[in-house]
Design a protein around this motif. Structure first.
Motif, short mmCIF file in Angstrom:
data_model
loop_
_atom_site.label_atom_id
_atom_site.label_comp_id
_atom_site.label_asym_id
_atom_site.label_seq_id
_atom_site.Cartn_x
_atom_site.Cartn_y
_atom_site.Cartn_z
N MET A 1 0.85 -1.18 0.00
CA MET A 1 0.00 0.00 0.00
C MET A 1 0.90 1.24 0.00
O MET A 1 2.05 1.17 0.41
CB MET A 1 -0.90 -0.01 1.24
CG MET A 1 -1.82 -1.24 1.31
SD MET A 1 -2.82 -1.49 -0.18
CE MET A 1 -3.90 -0.08 -0.11
N PRO A 2 0.37 2.37 -0.45
CA PRO A 2 1.19 3.58 -0.46
C PRO A 2 1.76 3.90 0.92
O PRO A 2 1.05 3.85 1.92
CB PRO A 2 0.20 4.67 -0.91
CG PRO A 2 -0.82 3.92 -1.72
CD PRO A 2 -0.96 2.59 -1.02
N HIS A 3 3.04 4.17 0.95
CA HIS A 3 3.75 4.46 2.20
C HIS A 3 5.02 5.25 1.86
O HIS A 3 5.34 5.44 0.69
CB HIS A 3 4.11 3.15 2.92
CG HIS A 3 5.05 2.29 2.15
ND1 HIS A 3 4.64 1.52 1.08
CD2 HIS A 3 6.37 2.08 2.27
CE1 HIS A 3 5.67 0.87 0.58
NE2 HIS A 3 6.75 1.19 1.28
N SER A 4 5.71 5.70 2.85
CA SER A 4 7.00 6.36 2.65
C SER A 4 7.92 5.98 3.81
O SER A 4 7.48 5.39 4.80
CB SER A 4 6.83 7.88 2.57
OG SER A 4 6.36 8.40 3.79
N HIS A 5 9.19 6.31 3.66
CA HIS A 5 10.19 5.98 4.67
C HIS A 5 11.06 7.20 4.95
O HIS A 5 11.07 8.15 4.19
CB HIS A 5 11.13 4.87 4.17
CG HIS A 5 10.46 3.69 3.60
ND1 HIS A 5 9.93 2.69 4.38
CD2 HIS A 5 10.23 3.31 2.32
CE1 HIS A 5 9.41 1.77 3.60
NE2 HIS A 5 9.58 2.13 2.34
N GLU A 6 11.86 7.09 5.99
CA GLU A 6 12.84 8.15 6.26
C GLU A 6 14.15 7.87 5.52
O GLU A 6 15.07 8.68 5.56
CB GLU A 6 13.10 8.30 7.76
CG GLU A 6 13.71 7.09 8.41
CD GLU A 6 13.98 7.30 9.89
OE1 GLU A 6 14.76 6.50 10.43
OE2 GLU A 6 13.45 8.23 10.49
N HIS A 7 14.23 6.73 4.84
CA HIS A 7 15.44 6.38 4.09
C HIS A 7 15.15 6.37 2.59
O HIS A 7 14.00 6.29 2.17
CB HIS A 7 15.97 5.00 4.53
CG HIS A 7 15.00 3.88 4.34
ND1 HIS A 7 14.12 3.49 5.34
CD2 HIS A 7 14.73 3.09 3.29
CE1 HIS A 7 13.38 2.50 4.89
NE2 HIS A 7 13.73 2.22 3.66
N HIS A 8 16.22 6.48 1.79
CA HIS A 8 16.12 6.32 0.34
C HIS A 8 16.10 4.83 0.03
O HIS A 8 16.78 4.05 0.70
CB HIS A 8 17.33 6.94 -0.38
CG HIS A 8 17.52 8.40 -0.15
ND1 HIS A 8 16.54 9.35 -0.37
CD2 HIS A 8 18.61 9.10 0.25
CE1 HIS A 8 17.02 10.55 -0.11
NE2 HIS A 8 18.27 10.42 0.27
N GLU A 9 15.36 4.43 -1.01
CA GLU A 9 15.32 3.03 -1.45
C GLU A 9 15.64 2.97 -2.93
O GLU A 9 15.16 3.78 -3.71
CB GLU A 9 13.92 2.43 -1.27
CG GLU A 9 13.55 2.09 0.13
CD GLU A 9 12.22 1.37 0.17
OE1 GLU A 9 12.19 0.26 0.72
OE2 GLU A 9 11.22 1.90 -0.35
N LEU A 10 16.40 1.96 -3.29
CA LEU A 10 16.79 1.74 -4.67
C LEU A 10 16.63 0.25 -4.98
O LEU A 10 17.07 -0.57 -4.19
CB LEU A 10 18.26 2.14 -4.78
CG LEU A 10 18.77 2.71 -6.07
CD1 LEU A 10 20.03 3.46 -5.79
CD2 LEU A 10 18.92 1.71 -7.13
N PHE A 11 15.98 -0.08 -6.08
CA PHE A 11 15.75 -1.47 -6.46
C PHE A 11 16.33 -1.70 -7.85
O PHE A 11 16.06 -0.92 -8.77
CB PHE A 11 14.25 -1.79 -6.52
CG PHE A 11 13.56 -1.69 -5.19
CD1 PHE A 11 13.31 -2.83 -4.44
CD2 PHE A 11 13.14 -0.46 -4.70
CE1 PHE A 11 12.65 -2.74 -3.22
CE2 PHE A 11 12.48 -0.36 -3.48
CZ PHE A 11 12.24 -1.51 -2.74
N VAL A 12 17.08 -2.76 -8.01
CA VAL A 12 17.61 -3.17 -9.31
C VAL A 12 16.87 -4.45 -9.68
O VAL A 12 17.07 -5.49 -9.05
CB VAL A 12 19.13 -3.40 -9.25
CG1 VAL A 12 19.66 -3.87 -10.60
CG2 VAL A 12 19.85 -2.12 -8.80
N HIS A 13 16.01 -4.36 -10.70
CA HIS A 13 15.16 -5.49 -11.10
C HIS A 13 15.85 -6.34 -12.14
O HIS A 13 16.34 -5.82 -13.14
CB HIS A 13 13.82 -4.99 -11.65
CG HIS A 13 12.92 -4.50 -10.59
ND1 HIS A 13 12.02 -5.32 -9.95
CD2 HIS A 13 12.80 -3.29 -10.02
CE1 HIS A 13 11.37 -4.62 -9.04
NE2 HIS A 13 11.84 -3.38 -9.06
N GLY B 1 10.74 10.06 2.20
CA GLY B 1 9.51 10.84 2.27
C GLY B 1 8.62 10.74 1.04
O GLY B 1 7.51 11.26 1.04
N GLU B 2 9.05 10.05 -0.01
CA GLU B 2 8.26 9.95 -1.24
C GLU B 2 7.23 8.82 -1.11
O GLU B 2 7.56 7.69 -0.79
CB GLU B 2 9.19 9.67 -2.43
CG GLU B 2 8.50 9.70 -3.75
CD GLU B 2 9.48 9.69 -4.91
OE1 GLU B 2 9.06 10.05 -6.01
OE2 GLU B 2 10.66 9.33 -4.72
#
Length: 182
Positions: free
Chosen positions: A40-52, A79-80
């Protein structure tokens, strides 16, 4: 640490680089129940990066939707607002999480421009011209981390910095189409 998820053949490995600002990396691979991997839509205090590497997904960032089919990179700034839905039963990806403490790293500003110098919801998915090199480096980090050597920490740090440099270079990215949603 390895975890078995559900009853299926899903592998999830997690590495935390405690000596490098608590950055953590995750590798997920296998048969995955799409319902259990809906977020579900959410945000974090950290940056996230995914390599698919494989698997189809629809992801949402702010009011935009992107379709992924493998070979892409997706990321979210701290925060996004974001969420997603796995559309296939088999998938593989690497995840890199940069906690707020990473901002204390001397070169953090330059390495996180990818996250900080854009409008939320725009440019979240791209194809990296250096995808194979990035995947190789991530695979080597996980392989190296399994061996307790004196060079493990230095290798993991340098490989991670190299990955962030490659991903942060606009000349190495081809942005994917996004669709605005109400």
């Amino acid at each position: 640490m390895k975890e078995k998820a559900m009853e299926e053949e899903t592998m999830k490995e997690v590495i935390t680089l405690y000596d490098f600002y608590g950055i953590w990396l995750v590798h997920v691979k296998g048969e995955i129940d799409p319902v259990s991997w809906r977020t579900m839509p959410h945000s974090h205090e950290h940056h996230e990066l995914f390599v698919h590497l494989s698997g189809e997904m629809e992801i949402y960032a702010e009011n935009n939707m992107y379709h992924l089919s493998g070979g892409e990179v997706r990321f979210y700034s701290a925060g996004e607002l974001h969420g997603g839905l796995l559309k296939s039963r088999s998938a593989e990806w690497f995840q890199i999480c940069l906690p707020p403490s990473f901002n204390d790293f001397a070169d953090a500003k330059a390495l996180t421009l990818l996250f900080t110098e854009r409008i939320f919801g725009i440019g979240n998915v791209f194809v990296s011209k250096r995808h194979n090199e990035i995947v190789r480096l991530l695979s080597e980090i996980f392989a190296c981390y399994k061996n307790d050597t004196l060079l493990r920490s230095a290798f993991c740090k340098s490989a991670l910095i190299r990955i962030l440099c490659l991903l942060g270079d606009p000349a190495e990215r081809i942005e994917r189409d996004r669709h605005h949603i109400e």
